[in-house]
Design an enzyme around this catalytic site. Structure first.
Site, PDB file in Angstrom:
ATOM      1  N   TYR A 170     -53.436  14.395-111.364  1.00 33.77           N
ATOM      2  CA  TYR A 170     -52.742  15.318-110.342  1.00 33.77           C
ATOM      3  C   TYR A 170     -53.957  15.891-109.372  1.00 33.77           C
ATOM      4  O   TYR A 170     -53.690  15.762-108.103  1.00 33.77           O
ATOM      5  CB  TYR A 170     -51.886  16.602-110.648  1.00 33.77           C
ATOM      6  CG  TYR A 170     -51.132  17.390-109.778  1.00 33.77           C
ATOM      7  CD1 TYR A 170     -50.179  17.166-109.049  1.00 33.77           C
ATOM      8  CD2 TYR A 170     -51.728  18.662-109.685  1.00 33.77           C
ATOM      9  CE1 TYR A 170     -49.746  17.993-108.096  1.00 33.77           C
ATOM     10  CE2 TYR A 170     -51.078  19.526-108.917  1.00 33.77           C
ATOM     11  CZ  TYR A 170     -49.987  19.172-107.996  1.00 33.77           C
ATOM     12  OH  TYR A 170     -49.549  19.957-107.080  1.00 33.77           O
ATOM     13  N   LYS A 174     -54.526  15.324-105.451  1.00 30.75           N
ATOM     14  CA  LYS A 174     -54.633  16.254-104.378  1.00 30.75           C
ATOM     15  C   LYS A 174     -55.944  16.553-103.536  1.00 30.75           C
ATOM     16  O   LYS A 174     -56.071  16.934-102.514  1.00 30.75           O
ATOM     17  CB  LYS A 174     -54.168  17.659-105.174  1.00 30.75           C
ATOM     18  CG  LYS A 174     -52.750  17.540-105.563  1.00 30.75           C
ATOM     19  CD  LYS A 174     -51.675  17.249-104.404  1.00 30.75           C
ATOM     20  CE  LYS A 174     -50.295  17.673-104.597  1.00 30.75           C
ATOM     21  NZ  LYS A 174     -49.420  17.073-103.367  1.00 30.75           N
TER      22      LYS A 174
END
Length: 299
Positions: A170, A174
């Site tokens: 993640y 991001k």
């Protein structure tokens, strides 16, 4: 006068959480909204259009205009269809907000290839694909002599900006989105498209249960605090703001300043001469900003 009157906006991942708040507030400010949501679980399984349809019902009941869309934005050709269908339905596109995402949290040594690939695909490719097709639509409009005042608003996170244990997939996605946004802001500025990035901190199904929170903390994590900033960025008032990364929640807004050039020393070709000068600049440099040391977490 509503701040987004007459504008047409796509919001991905708009069936729940912060995306839902964006869609509702944009519509309340006069935008016509495409509520895109595949309707998958937080881990990315399944599909269900009903969350998007419910948001559309809320918007239309309040007198706004919206349509539901279940496109998988991580599919390159499907993302083109989303842009094309929006233009066909509403005659134009002014704002693209890329918000869709999933979580597959694991310590890196326990992370499967599918955990990695799925999260990277939904977040990173699911941002690139709509941006690519929207930018090509806007470039064609610019070449045709139309003056643009368009917006892309992407979504990063504190995990991507500062690093969070258990979220290597993640965080990588991001962080990539933040850098991607800065690059395309520079590429698209000449045709009248601004690109900014939001790191939201909100109480949603993606974050619930991570730790106990007081009533004050829950209130300050309401997605509407973030939606106010996003709606302003979507409006004509923000046309001079581009290439910025913002953190946002009810405790305030911050401009994330990103990597900076720190202390410098002379280089050498001799590895035996490296240590002393390197230790000097390491000791003179600031620690990386981090979630654990971050003032934002004190509340």
């Amino acid at each position: 006068m509503n701040s987004c009157e007459g504008r047409v906006a796509i919001v991905t991942g708009a069936g729940r959480g912060v995306g839902r708040a964006y869609a509702l507030m944009l519509a309340a400010q006069g935008a016509r909204v495409v509520v895109n949501d595949l309707g998958a679980t937080a881990g990315g399984e399944g599909a269900d259009l009903s969350p998007a349809e419910e948001v559309v019902r809320e918007i239309t009941a309040a007198g706004g205009t919206a349509i539901a869309d279940g496109t998988d934005i991580s599919n390159f050709e499907a993302a083109k269809g989303l842009i094309d269908n929006t233009v066909e339905q509403f005659g134009k596109l002014d704002v693209l907000i890329n918000n869709a995402g999933i979580l597959r949290d694991r310590m890196m040594v326990n992370m499967s290839e599918d955990d990695w690939d799925s999260v990277i695909k939904v977040h990173l490719k699911g941002t690139f694909a709509p941006c690519h097709h929207a930018a090509n639509y806007w470039r064609a409009q610019s070449k045709a002599g139309n003056q643009l005042d368009a917006r892309i608003i992407n979504t990063t996170s504190a995990s991507g900006l500062f690093g969070n244990i258990g979220q290597a997939n993640y965080a990588a996605a991001k962080a990539g989105i933040a850098s991607f946004s800065i690059v395309i802001a520079r590429e698209l500025s000449r045709i009248g498209v601004t690109v900014n990035c939001i790191g939201p901190r909100a109480e949603t199904r993606m974050t619930e249960g991570l730790r106990e929170k007081t009533e004050e903390q829950i209130m300050r994590r309401d997605p509407e605090w973030i939606a106010a900033l996003v709606t302003w960025l979507a409006s004509p008032a923000s046309k001079d703001i581009t290439g910025r990364v913002f953190e946002a929640w009810g405790y305030g807004y911050s401009v994330a300043e990103g990597w900076t050039h720190g202390p410098i020393t002379e280089a050498t070709r001799d590895p035996l001469q490296v240590e002393e000068s390197l230790r000097q600049i390491i000791n003179a440099s600031r620690y990386n900003a981090g979630i654990e040391r971050d003032m934002w977490l004190n509340p």
